[in-house]
Design an enzyme around this catalytic site. Structure first.
Site, short mmCIF file in Angstrom:
data_model
loop_
_atom_site.label_atom_id
_atom_site.label_comp_id
_atom_site.label_asym_id
_atom_site.label_seq_id
_atom_site.Cartn_x
_atom_site.Cartn_y
_atom_site.Cartn_z
CD GLU A 178 -3.07 -1.01 2.19
OE1 GLU A 178 -2.79 -0.43 3.25
OE2 GLU A 178 -4.17 -1.54 1.98
CD GLU A 373 -4.00 -5.97 2.55
OE1 GLU A 373 -4.82 -5.22 3.14
OE2 GLU A 373 -2.78 -5.81 2.62
P1 P53 Z 1 -7.05 -2.86 9.53
C1 P53 Z 1 -6.11 1.79 5.68
C2 P53 Z 1 -7.03 1.68 4.65
C3 P53 Z 1 -7.09 0.53 3.89
C4 P53 Z 1 -6.24 -0.53 4.17
O1 P53 Z 1 -6.80 -2.83 7.96
C5 P53 Z 1 -5.32 -0.42 5.19
C6 P53 Z 1 -5.24 0.74 5.93
C7 P53 Z 1 -4.23 0.90 7.02
O2 P53 Z 1 -4.69 0.29 8.18
O3 P53 Z 1 -4.41 -1.37 5.48
C8 P53 Z 1 -4.43 -2.65 4.93
O4 P53 Z 1 -6.15 -3.88 10.09
C9 P53 Z 1 -3.09 -3.24 5.27
C10 P53 Z 1 -3.15 -4.32 6.31
C11 P53 Z 1 -4.32 -4.06 7.23
C12 P53 Z 1 -5.59 -4.18 6.41
O5 P53 Z 1 -5.59 -3.25 5.36
O6 P53 Z 1 -6.72 -1.51 9.97
O7 P53 Z 1 -2.34 -3.66 4.16
O8 P53 Z 1 -1.92 -4.37 6.96
O9 P53 Z 1 -4.37 -4.89 8.33
C13 P53 Z 1 -6.86 -3.99 7.22
O10 P53 Z 1 -8.49 -3.22 9.72
#
Ligand code: P53
Length: 476
Positions: A178, A373
């Site tokens: 990201e 993801e």
């Molecule tokens: P969490 C922000 C917006 C979209 C994805 O997020 C993001 C973030 C930063 O948190 O992160 C990604 O755990 C990231 C993972 C993360 C996952 O999304 O905040 O690549 O490390 O855990 C989900 O709910």
């Protein structure tokens, strides 16, 4: 391949990141990483980034879910679900504890040999991110993180060591997770997680972000070059957080503004795919008279070594409203979209946005795409007989897979695979909570690391197993 399904080698699986699940934060010579300095937060309270590890604070990444010791059991559970691919990251601070050493830490390298071997045992492809919010903290303290050009060399050395060591075990790679989250340069946590930068008073935050991102883009291109030279069969991708930004209305200024907002979040992809900075951004650099350190040699590196595919995360969409400026500021310019629901953390749930994303990127970049993801963070309840009835998660994933299928079948998008986030419960990146869960596999652990750490299969586990078995035909 029939025309109403995914290709036979479609990579179904799941994704995690080292610092969010491994724990063992000081074991086998691991150095401290930036994630080791992030406290526990929640939906309303941001995580703090502390300068030292404070006794009275709790740091959830120190423990993760102890994957460092449970990896065999966890990978076995994923194999039983039918995983074809498993995305994780290498913790840079296990390989180079301080980041600036000449020689890597053998014990750290040996750990990932074991993880990748375990995956191979079950014919699971490892998909590996080199840098996922976990750079060595020493690089922050001594060098100011990615505000320093020296980081390009440190990262290149690290990338070379990883490609040399694992190229026979790992075919799919991504450079920076990201990388574009820091486009939201007002957000202290995003800039710290991406670039290890702590703002000082008086900093021009935007300029500082563009400079750091430039060094990362050069380092990324250089890593692509190093990886391909070591093994031309490696597939090395970008990794972008894709949140569609819709115009709030058909008002021309809203439409232009939403477009620019997309451009400013996704220019990273333009540089990684096209090898050049887009015109609007070159103009922005010029018109602001920012004295950015971008050399002609850098520009050559960017142009020469571009990515093989685009990996991306997809969770939510945004809605932007024009006020008086064309430069998009995420903290000021977003409004709620009345047509979509939000999850318990305020993330807008929008399956159609995934189809939009897949089409947008295909039209723009003409590269294979890889969903690395996607998923729903939710509060789960473990019943007395150790079940989790997560129908809400199944509904979220089903709706997204249906839109992804339309993009592939009806729109002809070239999609490599689908790796939902946090396939086993882990520490949240934005809040540090355990209770913001994404997994098919439940981990008995609370926000403070208390619990048996036992793993239990949720209802979604059995559902996703069927989805994989049927190559996406059976979503019932
Ligand atoms: P969490 C922000 C917006 C979209 C994805 O997020 C993001 C973030 C930063 O948190 O992160 C990604 O755990 C990231 C993972 C993360 C996952 O999304 O905040 O690549 O490390 O855990 C989900 O709910």
């Amino acid at each position: 391949m029939t025309n109403n399904t995914f290709k036979p080698d479609f990579l179904w699986g799941g994704a995690v990141a080292a610092h969010q699940l491994e724990g063992a934060y000081r074991e086998d010579g691991k150095g401290l990483s930036i994630a080791d300095f992030l406290t526990l937060g929640n939906a309303n309270k941001p995580r703090r980034l502390t300068d030292t590890i404070e006794d009275e604070e709790y740091y959830p990444n120190h423990h993760g879910i102890d994957f460092y010791h449970y990896y065999k059991e966890d990978i076995k559970l994923m194999a039983e679900m039918g995983f074809k691919a498993f995305r994780t990251s290498i913790a840079w601070s296990r390989i180079f504890p301080n980041g600036d050493e000449d020689q890597p830490n053998e014990a750290g390298l040996a750990f990932y040999d074991k993880v990748f071997n375990e995956c191979r045992k079950y014919n699971i492809e490892s998909v590996v991110t080199l840098s996922h919010f976990e750079m060595p903290y020493h690089l922050v303290k001594e060098y100011g993180g990615w505000s320093n050009r020296k980081l390009i060399d440190f990262f290149s050395r690290y990338a070379r060591v990883c490609f040399e060591r694992y190229h026979n075990k790992v075919k799919y790679w991504m450079t920076f997770n990201e990388i574009n989250n820091q486009a939201n340069y007002e957000n202290e946590l995003s800039v710290y997680e991406n670039s290890g930068i702590k703002y000082q008073t008086g900093d021009n935050k935007e300029q500082k972000m563009y400079q750091a991102a430039h060094y990362e883009l050069v380092a990324s291109a250089q890593a692509v070059q190093i990886g391909h030279a070591i093994d031309p069969s490696l597939k090395i991708g970008a990794m972008l957080a894709f949140c569609p930004i819709y115009p709030n209305s058909p008002k021309p200024e809203d439409v232009l503004f939403a477009n620019r907002a997309m451009d400013s979040r996704l220019y990273f992809g333009d540089v990684q795919v096209n090898g050049t900075y887009p015109n609007w951004l070159q103009a922005r650099f010029r018109n602001n008279n920012w004295d950015l350190d971008i050399t002609s040699n850098d520009l050559e590196i960017l142009q020469k070594d571009t990515v093989d595919y685009i990996g991306f995360s997809y969770y939510m969409s945004f809605d932007a409203k024009y006020s008086d400026h064309l430069d998009y500021r995420e903290n000021e310019d977003l409004v709620a979209n009345p047509y979509v629901k939000v999850n318990d953390w305020g993330w807008q749930i929008d399956p159609v946005g995934l189809r939009y994303a897949l089409n947008w990127m295909t039209t723009r970049w003409h590269k294979p795409l890889f969903i690395v993801e996607n998923g729903l963070g939710a509060y789960d309840k473990l019943t007395d007989d150790h079940k989790v009835h997560d129908t809400y998660r199944i509904a979220y994933l089903r709706n997204h897979i249906e839109e992804m299928k339309k993009a592939v079948v009806d729109d002809g998008v070239d999609l490599m695979g689908y790796l939902p986030w946090g396939c086993i419960d882990l520490v949240s990146a934005s809040t540090g909570e355990m209770k913001k869960r994404y997994g098919f596999i439940y981990v008995d652990e609370d926000d403070y690391g208390h619990g048996s750490l036992k793993r239990y299969k949720k209802d979604s586990y059995y559902w996703y197993k069927k989805v994989i078995e049927s190559n996406g035909s059976d979503l019932s």
